[in-house]
Design an enzyme around this catalytic site. Structure first.
Site, PDB file in Angstrom:
ATOM      1  N   LYS A  87       0.852  -1.186   0.000  1.00  0.00           N
ATOM      2  CA  LYS A  87       0.000   0.000   0.000  1.00  0.00           C
ATOM      3  C   LYS A  87       0.889   1.238   0.000  1.00  0.00           C
ATOM      4  O   LYS A  87       1.746   1.402   0.868  1.00  0.00           O
ATOM      5  CB  LYS A  87      -0.901  -0.008   1.232  1.00  0.00           C
ATOM      6  CG  LYS A  87      -1.719   1.270   1.356  1.00  0.00           C
ATOM      7  CD  LYS A  87      -2.800   1.137   2.404  1.00  0.00           C
ATOM      8  CE  LYS A  87      -3.511   2.473   2.585  1.00  0.00           C
ATOM      9  NZ  LYS A  87      -4.584   2.384   3.570  1.00  0.00           N
ATOM     10  N   LYS A 107       1.188  10.062   5.626  1.00  0.00           N
ATOM     11  CA  LYS A 107       1.327   8.702   6.144  1.00  0.00           C
ATOM     12  C   LYS A 107       2.605   8.043   5.623  1.00  0.00           C
ATOM     13  O   LYS A 107       2.686   6.819   5.545  1.00  0.00           O
ATOM     14  CB  LYS A 107       0.093   7.889   5.744  1.00  0.00           C
ATOM     15  CG  LYS A 107      -1.222   8.471   6.296  1.00  0.00           C
ATOM     16  CD  LYS A 107      -2.410   7.544   6.072  1.00  0.00           C
ATOM     17  CE  LYS A 107      -3.672   8.091   6.730  1.00  0.00           C
ATOM     18  NZ  LYS A 107      -4.821   7.173   6.617  1.00  0.00           N
ATOM     19  N   GLU A 142       7.433  -6.706   1.087  1.00  0.00           N
ATOM     20  CA  GLU A 142       6.230  -6.575   1.926  1.00  0.00           C
ATOM     21  C   GLU A 142       5.299  -7.769   1.725  1.00  0.00           C
ATOM     22  O   GLU A 142       4.764  -8.333   2.679  1.00  0.00           O
ATOM     23  CB  GLU A 142       5.469  -5.281   1.571  1.00  0.00           C
ATOM     24  CG  GLU A 142       6.083  -4.014   2.138  1.00  0.00           C
ATOM     25  CD  GLU A 142       5.717  -3.800   3.611  1.00  0.00           C
ATOM     26  OE1 GLU A 142       5.065  -4.669   4.210  1.00  0.00           O
ATOM     27  OE2 GLU A 142       6.101  -2.742   4.152  1.00  0.00           O
ATOM     28  N   LYS A 174      -2.337  -1.424  -3.716  1.00  0.00           N
ATOM     29  CA  LYS A 174      -3.196  -0.251  -3.621  1.00  0.00           C
ATOM     30  C   LYS A 174      -2.371   1.023  -3.683  1.00  0.00           C
ATOM     31  O   LYS A 174      -1.352   1.095  -2.997  1.00  0.00           O
ATOM     32  CB  LYS A 174      -3.934  -0.310  -2.291  1.00  0.00           C
ATOM     33  CG  LYS A 174      -4.853   0.854  -2.029  1.00  0.00           C
ATOM     34  CD  LYS A 174      -5.399   0.742  -0.641  1.00  0.00           C
ATOM     35  CE  LYS A 174      -6.275   1.957  -0.363  1.00  0.00           C
ATOM     36  NZ  LYS A 174      -6.696   2.029   1.001  1.00  0.00           N
ATOM     37  N   SER A 219     -10.529   5.588  -4.308  1.00  0.00           N
ATOM     38  CA  SER A 219     -11.457   6.709  -4.441  1.00  0.00           C
ATOM     39  C   SER A 219     -11.029   7.724  -5.510  1.00  0.00           C
ATOM     40  O   SER A 219     -11.866   8.212  -6.274  1.00  0.00           O
ATOM     41  CB  SER A 219     -11.604   7.417  -3.092  1.00  0.00           C
ATOM     42  OG  SER A 219     -10.338   7.837  -2.612  1.00  0.00           O
ATOM     43  N   TYR A 232     -15.506   0.894  -6.178  1.00  0.00           N
ATOM     44  CA  TYR A 232     -16.776   1.577  -5.923  1.00  0.00           C
ATOM     45  C   TYR A 232     -17.728   1.415  -7.116  1.00  0.00           C
ATOM     46  O   TYR A 232     -18.904   1.718  -7.007  1.00  0.00           O
ATOM     47  CB  TYR A 232     -16.525   3.067  -5.643  1.00  0.00           C
ATOM     48  CG  TYR A 232     -15.608   3.295  -4.441  1.00  0.00           C
ATOM     49  CD1 TYR A 232     -16.122   3.353  -3.151  1.00  0.00           C
ATOM     50  CD2 TYR A 232     -14.226   3.416  -4.603  1.00  0.00           C
ATOM     51  CE1 TYR A 232     -15.294   3.536  -2.061  1.00  0.00           C
ATOM     52  CE2 TYR A 232     -13.382   3.605  -3.517  1.00  0.00           C
ATOM     53  CZ  TYR A 232     -13.927   3.664  -2.243  1.00  0.00           C
ATOM     54  OH  TYR A 232     -13.101   3.832  -1.165  1.00  0.00           O
TER      55      TYR A 232
HETATM   56  C1  PBG Z   1      -6.847   3.714   5.605  1.00  0.00           C
HETATM   57  C2  PBG Z   1      -7.525   3.456   4.325  1.00  0.00           C
HETATM   58  C3  PBG Z   1      -7.475   4.322   3.232  1.00  0.00           C
HETATM   59  C4  PBG Z   1      -8.218   3.729   2.231  1.00  0.00           C
HETATM   60  C5  PBG Z   1      -8.718   2.512   2.711  1.00  0.00           C
HETATM   61  N1  PBG Z   1      -8.266   2.341   4.016  1.00  0.00           N
HETATM   62  C6  PBG Z   1      -6.861   5.666   3.089  1.00  0.00           C
HETATM   63  C7  PBG Z   1      -5.520   5.924   3.592  1.00  0.00           C
HETATM   64  O1  PBG Z   1      -4.704   5.025   3.765  1.00  0.00           O
HETATM   65  O2  PBG Z   1      -5.227   7.088   3.843  1.00  0.00           O
HETATM   66  C8  PBG Z   1      -8.392   4.358   0.890  1.00  0.00           C
HETATM   67  C9  PBG Z   1      -9.535   3.939   0.082  1.00  0.00           C
HETATM   68  C10 PBG Z   1      -9.757   4.792  -1.101  1.00  0.00           C
HETATM   69  O3  PBG Z   1      -9.099   5.821  -1.333  1.00  0.00           O
HETATM   70  O4  PBG Z   1     -10.668   4.438  -1.853  1.00  0.00           O
HETATM   71  N2  PBG Z   1      -6.753   2.726   6.521  1.00  0.00           N
END
Ligand code: PBG
Length: 361
Positions: free
Chosen positions: A225, A254, A270, A285, A311, A350
Site C-alpha cells: 500500500k 502517512k 512486503e 493499492k 477513491s 466503488y
Molecule cells: C486507511 C484506508 C485508506 C483507504 C482505505 N483504508 C486511506 C488511507 O490510507 O489514507 C483508501 C480507500 C480509497 O481511497 O478508496 N486505513
C-alpha cells in the site's frame, strides 16, 4: 530454433509476463501472410481470441456506512456514491447478492464525537462496523463481508496508528488491531483486511484470530500500500479530514508507514513477509497507477492477488465522464479489465454494482 519455453523456465518467474510477449512476437509471421487484423474483424472472433475475461466474480464492492438515520448522504468528491445507513447497507448487500457480486468491503464514517487519540471506538462490539456487518450478513448471507482493520476512521488525528511522542507506535498499534480484527470477526466478518501498514500485524492478527477460535477467518493483507494522492476523496467519504500534525516525523501524511511510490522491490518484500505471516490474499493499492506492481506480485508469488481501484481513480473517471470527456461504461469496464490483464484475481471498486450490471447485460 528459438525455444522460448525453455528460456521461460530458465528465468525467474517474475519475468514471465514479459517473456510471453517475446515468445508471441517470435511466433508471429510476417506481413502480408500475417495480418493481425484478421483476428479483430468482428465481435465473434474478438471474443474467441480474448486473453483475459472480466466477470462479476472478480468484484469486491467498496462502500461506506454511517451511523445516522439518513439512508444516503452523497459524497461530493465521488459522484454517484453515498454514505449508507446501516439499513441501506443491508439493502445494498441484498442487491450485491442479486447481482452476483461475491463480496463487499465496508468502510465506516465515524461520528466525530466518538473519535479520540486512541481510536477506542474501533473496539466497540456494538459500534457502526459491527452493526453494519450483522445487518448485512443477515440480509445477504451469501455475500462475503470484508472489513478494514486500521484506526484512521476512529482517531481524532486521522492516522492509522497510535501516536506516542508524535510518532507512530508500531507495536502498540498492532495490539489494538488484533483486538479490532477479533471484534469484527465476532460480528460476522469473513475477511479481515488490515490497511494500516504496521509491521508485523498480519502474524499478530493471525495468531489472535486463531487463539479466539477463528482459524477460518480470511486475511487479505493490504500488503503493498503506497502513500498516495489518490486516496483524497476517501478522506471526505469517511470524514477523516486533514491529518493531525501530531506525528513529528510526518506531519500531515502517512509516509512513515505507507510505501514510497517510487519503489517496486520493496513491494515484493512486503508481500513476502505478509504471506509468511499468514495472509491468504494480498492486495496492491492504489490500482491503476500500480499495475506494474500487480503484475510483479502475481508473477512472483502466484497467490490470490487483488487491486484496489481507490477513491481518486473513481473520482477521475467520474469527473471526466460527467464532463462528457469519456464514455462512462467503456471507461469503467476498460479500467477494470486492465487489472485482470495485469494478473489480479479481483478488484475492490466503488463501481462494482454498475460494473456487475454492465457485465450481466
Ligand atoms: C486507511 C484506508 C485508506 C483507504 C482505505 N483504508 C486511506 C488511507 O490510507 O489514507 C483508501 C480507500 C480509497 O481511497 O478508496 N486505513
Amino acid at each position: 530454433m528459438f525455444q522460448a519455453d525453455r528460456v521461460t523456465e530458465a528465468l525467474p518467474r517474475m519475468y514471465a509476463p514479459q517473456l510471453r510477449t517475446v515468445r508471441m512476437k517470435s511466433y508471429s509471421g510476417r506481413y502480408p501472410a500475417a495480418r493481425p487484423r484478421r483476428l479483430r474483424q468482428n465481435n465473434w472472433v474478438r471474443r474467441l481470441t480474448r486473453e483475459t475475461q472480466l466477470s462479476v466474480d472478480d468484484l469486491i464492492w467498496a462502500l461506506v456506512v454511517h451511523e445516522g438515520a439518513e439512508d444516503e448522504i452523497p459524497v461530493s468528491a465521488m459522484p454517484g456514491t453515498a454514505r449508507l445507513s446501516v439499513r441501506a447497507a443491508a439493502s445494498a448487500a441484498k442487491r450485491a447478492q442479486e447481482l452476483g457480486i461475491p463480496a463487499i468491503a465496508v468502510f465506516p464514517f465515524i461520528d466525530p464525537a466518538k473519535k479520540d487519540a486512541s481510536g477506542r471506538e474501533a473496539l466497540n462490539a456494538n459500534g457502526l462496523v459491527c452493526n453494519a456487518v450483522r445487518a448485512m450478513k443477515d440480509a445477504a448471507p451469501e455475500v462475503g463481508l470484508m472489513v478494514d482493520v486500521a484506526l484512521d476512521p476512529f482517531t481524532d488525528h486521522g492516522h492509522d496508528g497510535l501516536l506516542k511522542d508524535g510518532r507512530i507506535a508500531n507495536d502498540e498499534t498492532v495490539k489494538v488491531l488484533v483486538e479490532q480484527a477479533i471484534v469484527q470477526t465476532r460480528a460476522g466478518a469473513d475477511i479481515v483486511a488490515p490497511s494500516d501498514m504496521m509491521d508485523g500485524r498480519i502474524g499478530a492478527i493471525r495468531a489472535g484470530l486463531d487463539g479466539a477460535g477463528f482459524q477460518d477467518t480470511l486475511i487479505m493483507s493490504y500488503a503493498a500500500k503506497y502513500a498516495s494522492a489518490f486516496y483524497g476523496p476517501y478522506r471526505e467519504a469517511i470524514g477523516s479530514g486533514k491529518l493531525g500534525s501530531g506525528a513529528a516525523a510526518n506531519p500531515g501524511d502517512k509516509r512513515t508507514y505507507q510505501m514510497d511510490s517510487a519503489n517496486t522491490d520493496e513491494a515484493l518484500r512486503e508481500v513476502a513477509m505478509d504471506i509468511a505471516e499468514g495472509a491468504d490474499m494480498v492486495m496492491v493499492k492504489p490500482g491503476m497507477p500500480y499495475l506494474d506492481i500487480v503484475a510483479r506480485v502475481k508473477a512472483e508469488f502466484g497467490v490470490p492477488t487483488y487491486a484496489f481501484q481507490v477513491s481518486g481513480e473513481y473520482a477521475m473517471i467520474k469527473a471526466a465522464t460527467q464532463n462528457g470527456w469519456l464514455d462512462e461504461n467503456r471507461a469503467i469496464l476498460e479500467s477494470l479489465s486492465a487489472f485482470k490483464r495485469a494478473g489480479a484475481d479481483g478488484i475492490i471498486t466503488y463501481f462494482a454494482p454498475k460494473a456487475a450490471e454492465l457485465l450481466g447485460a
